[in-house]
Each structure stands twice: as structure tokens, then as C-alpha cells.
Design an enzyme around this catalytic site. Structure first.
Site, short mmCIF file in Angstrom:
data_model
loop_
_atom_site.label_atom_id
_atom_site.label_comp_id
_atom_site.label_asym_id
_atom_site.label_seq_id
_atom_site.Cartn_x
_atom_site.Cartn_y
_atom_site.Cartn_z
N GLU A 1 -13.30 -79.95 -29.16
CA GLU A 1 -12.25 -80.78 -29.74
C GLU A 1 -10.89 -80.23 -29.30
O GLU A 1 -10.78 -79.05 -28.97
CB GLU A 1 -12.36 -80.78 -31.27
N ARG B 1 -17.70 -97.05 -28.45
CA ARG B 1 -17.44 -96.68 -27.06
C ARG B 1 -18.70 -96.89 -26.22
O ARG B 1 -19.82 -96.77 -26.71
CB ARG B 1 -17.04 -95.20 -26.96
N ARG C 1 -17.50 -92.81 -23.35
CA ARG C 1 -17.96 -91.48 -23.75
C ARG C 1 -18.94 -91.04 -22.68
O ARG C 1 -19.91 -91.75 -22.40
CB ARG C 1 -18.64 -91.58 -25.12
#
Length: 145
Positions: A43, A77, A35
């Protein structure tokens, strides 16, 4: 999390702020989901979500990336500063109007705020919309359903 930089190959792009990279030497290669620190991209179903992913792909896919791990997020992540072909990816996404500076981390990455302000003033990317919706607002509204 160690501050050692990792030299990796970007093998997948999930969206405008997440990628997968292979790091390490032959025989010890590790795949890492990353990330990008300090930004939040639209999104995929939001306006400019696809364009944000395409821009990150253009910057990083099949490129050597330097990752500077900072943290882990709630999804496991690695949160990292990312450079592809020597370019700061967070700065590139924000400058193009394809990601927001993620407010909780803005103070730790002050160089991004003026880039976002310039993208807004120039009506770049998502800032060309009348009322762009932040991804965190979009996620909150769509998780309520």
C-alpha cells in the site's frame, strides 16, 4: 469475461498493482481500471509502496499495454494479465521485490513463485526488510481502526 486481448494506452498508475488504460479505437475509446492479476503490491503508506508505484509507472505509464482480462474484482476493476512494451508486468514487479505473489492465485500463475523466491533470497526491494508485512495483512490491520 472474454479472453480477447485488448491493446490499450496506460494513462494513469494508482499504485504498484493498479493502472488505468484507454482501450479501443477513436470514437469508441473506453477507460478501464485494471488490477494486475496474481500480485499484491505494498500500500502507498507501507514501506516500498511508493517505490512499487514508481516502478510500475516506469514500466507502463504512457506505454502501449496488452491486457488479457481474467475477471472483475470486488471494486469493479478488471483483473488482467498485463504486458507493457512486451514485458509481463506481474513478473517484473515480483522480480524487483516490489509486489507479493497473491497467494490465492499463485497456483494459476506458477511462474511467479520462483521469481518471488529469488527476490527474497537476493533481499530485493521489500525483502530487504527484517519482517516485510504483506499488503493484505496491512489492510486488515488498518481497517480495524
Amino acid at each position: 469475461m472474454s479472453v480477447t486481448a485488448l491493446i490499450c494506452l496506460v494513462v494513469a498508475i494508482s499504485d504498484g498493482d493498479t493502472l488505468t488504460a484507454r482501450c479501443g479505437n477513436t470514437g469508441t475509446v473506453q477507460q478501464v481500471k485494471v488490477r494486475i492479476a496474481a500480485i499484491d503490491a505494498p500500500e502507498s503508506k507501507q514501506a516500498f509502496g511508493v517505490r512499487s508505484k514508481e516502478n510500475l509507472s516506469r514500466l507502463c505509464f504512457r506505454q502501449q499495454a496488452t491486457l488479457q482480462p481474467l475477471d472483475r474484482d470486488d471494486y469493479g476493476r478488471t483483473v488482467a494479465k498485463v504486458r507493457c512494451a512486451g514485458r509481463d508486468v506481474a513478473a517484473a514487479q515480483v522480480s524487483a521485490g516490489l509486489a507479493w505473489v497473491y497467494t490465492p492465485y499463485a497456483k494459476k500463475h506458477p511462474q511467479l513463485v520462483p521469481l518471488q523466491e529469488r527476490a527474497q533470497a537476493d533481499r530485493m526491494g521489500l525483502w530487504s526488510q527484517k519482517r516485510p508485512q504483506a499488503p493484505w495483512t496491512y489492510r486488515h490491520r488498518h481497517s480495524q481502526r
